[in-house]
Enzyme design. Structure first.
Site, PDB file in Angstrom:
ATOM      1  N   CYS A  97      20.196  51.144  19.430  1.00 20.16           N
ATOM      2  CA  CYS A  97      20.839  49.997  20.055  1.00 20.16           C
ATOM      3  C   CYS A  97      22.314  50.319  20.324  1.00 20.16           C
ATOM      4  CB  CYS A  97      20.652  48.768  19.163  1.00 20.16           C
ATOM      5  SG  CYS A  97      20.948  47.176  19.953  1.00 20.16           S
ATOM      6  N   THR A  98      23.196  49.369  20.098  1.00 20.19           N
ATOM      7  CA  THR A  98      24.612  49.573  20.404  1.00 20.19           C
ATOM      8  C   THR A  98      25.310  50.472  19.394  1.00 20.19           C
ATOM      9  OG1 THR A  98      25.168  47.534  19.232  1.00 20.19           O
ATOM     10  CG2 THR A  98      24.798  47.380  21.614  1.00 20.19           C
TER      11      THR A  98
END
Length: 220
Positions: A97-98
């Site tokens: 993800c981020t």
């Protein structure tokens, strides 16, 4: 782990990593002590070590994502130095993800193909990466996963690298990981635009923060 990380980004990969016989998984807090670290939705994880006390030799270095907590972690000098120092000798440098924003802020994406959550995937270019629209992207020892649930696919890819396909398949069976979503969706391209567009708008402020983070790390 850092305050306001996304729990599933960590917990999914942790299951597969910790299921490898003989593996020792360190849950590394970027806080000063071993107090439980609360996720963005309030689920707290008990770390096992700190940045200072974590072993210097790591096979895998992994950063989970989140939103504003991730921006804070990616702006923390001690966290970035920890990642740079461990990445030098690690066999796999990874994120889900981020979490890739943190790797980018540490200078670990330069010239590499990488992915992230769809809301900030294109922002990776600002860190010198080649944004790649895939659920799992492997470029040398850099392995990145897309948003949240992609951590399961990502972790199996890492297990395959470390222990081989049969071992990864055995853990996949152990987890009975055979996803059958109740309906189509999960990516912007597979989601009704009437749903996808408002969702994209919800993240406008966060994307602006990610862009500002990238800009602050750019020379000049």
């Amino acid at each position: 782990v850092y305050p306001k990380f996304t729990a599933l980004d960590l917990v999914g990969p942790h299951y597969f990593f910790a299921s490898m016989m003989g593996a020792k998984v360190h849950l590394v807090s970027n806080q000063a002590n071993l107090s439980p670290v609360a996720s963005d939705l309030g689920l707290a994880i008990q770390p096992t070590t700190t940045l200072h006390d974590c072993p210097s030799e790591m096979t895998v270095v992994f950063a989970p994502g989140g939103t504003y907590g991730t921006i804070a972690a990616a702006s923390d000098a001690a966290t970035l130095e920890f990642l740079r120092s461990r990445a030098e000798r690690a066999r796999c440098v990874t994120s889900v993800c981020t979490g890739s924003l943190i790797l980018g802020a540490a200078g670990l994406l330069e010239g590499k193909k990488a992915t992230s959550h769809w809301v900030v995937r294109d922002t990776l270019a600002r860190f010198g990466a080649v944004p790649t629209d895939q659920r799992v992207v492997v470029d040398g020892k850099l392995i990145t996963g897309a948003g949240v649930s992609a951590g399961l696919d990502f972790a199996l890819a890492v297990v395959e690298i470390l222990r081989g396909r049969p071992y990864a398949a055995a853990l996949m069976l152990q987890a009975e990981y055979a996803p059958q979503p109740p309906f189509a969706g999960g990516t912007p391209g597979l989601t009704d635009p009437h749903i996808a567009n408002p969702m994209r708008d919800m993240f406008t402020a966060f994307v602006a923060e990610a862009e500002a983070l990238a800009k602050s790390r750019s020379p000049g």
